[in-house]
Write a protein that holds these residues in place. Sequence first.
Motif, PDB file in Angstrom:
ATOM      1  N   VAL A  33      34.305  48.432  72.152  1.00 29.53           N
ATOM      2  CA  VAL A  33      35.410  47.573  72.878  1.00 29.53           C
ATOM      3  C   VAL A  33      36.298  47.267  71.735  1.00 29.53           C
ATOM      4  N   ILE A  34      35.708  46.955  70.430  1.00 29.87           N
ATOM      5  CA  ILE A  34      36.570  46.785  69.431  1.00 29.87           C
ATOM      6  C   ILE A  34      37.967  47.814  69.042  1.00 29.87           C
ATOM      7  N   LEU A  62      40.270  48.091  72.126  1.00 30.82           N
ATOM      8  CA  LEU A  62      41.334  47.077  71.892  1.00 30.82           C
ATOM      9  C   LEU A  62      42.263  46.923  70.795  1.00 30.82           C
ATOM     10  N   TYR A  71      44.395  50.289  72.095  1.00 27.16           N
ATOM     11  CA  TYR A  71      44.544  50.260  73.308  1.00 27.16           C
ATOM     12  C   TYR A  71      45.765  51.157  73.876  1.00 27.16           C
TER      13      TYR A  71
END
Length: 293
Positions: free
Chosen positions: A46-47, A50, A53
């Motif tokens: 997820v990090i 993000l 992205y």
Amino acid sequence: MRKYIGEIALIFTAFIWGSGFVVTSISLDYYSAYQNMAIRFLIGGVILGLVFYKKMKGVKKETIFKGALLGSILYVAFALQTVGLEFTTPSKNAFLTAVNVVIVPLLGWAIYKKRLDKFEVTGAVLAMLGIALLSLRVSAELNIGDILSFLCAIVFAFHIIYTAKFVKNENPIQLTVVQLLTAAVLGFIILLVRGEAAVPVVNGAVFSLVYLGIFGTAAAFLLQTVAQKFISETKAAIILSTESFWGMLLSIAVLGEVITFKMAVGAALILLAILISETKPKLFKTMPLREKV
């Protein structure tokens, strides 16, 4: 400096993993090994997703497939190492896992018919001996944990081999994000099967999971993937084997562990392994190869 970008990135990766020993032990006091794996992969994926992205827009199906394959291999390796640790000693688990350093060149030869580089093979063997001196406590007993730990080494070797293969034609950031998210999905599926999906929130332990997710997973695997675009898989395995060396130095510096002669020799062998694989000493170059009879 640009010439050695792969080596520098992998040294940082090994250092991060070496520094993670203490943090992992803290986390395992509050979370099961399977919860630990699932959460760290989720945080890491997820990090990175993000942060990068924009890079993730328009990811090709081929990249998703390759990243998913790497993520599956990665999760299996971690799971084998974790389960193996339940049945054998930490020192044997660490050593048997690190045996991948000699399996990698053999796999490269078997799968891709890559010529065995005598300097890298010599370095791989020296690195394995160094790891044995650093971590192994002699025991003649062989159990299921030892077998699982050895299987983990084989799977990790495949991970290094396929990372080197895939990153040549794929974006390393996209490959890493897909890889980590795949491992996270597999991790949470296993948690559901094991009935461990309810993850408690413990203040002190959450920090350790965040550290492992951001540094031990997101940063480390991104560095590894990028680095393997520039250097051979065998050299990558040798440099990554310094994880135990950094772990030893940090144990001495932070925990006050006393260095022994055996540990010093082990560390010296690992450093010698890197020097031989990197510099390819002239002494070896001038040695005549034995003719085939």
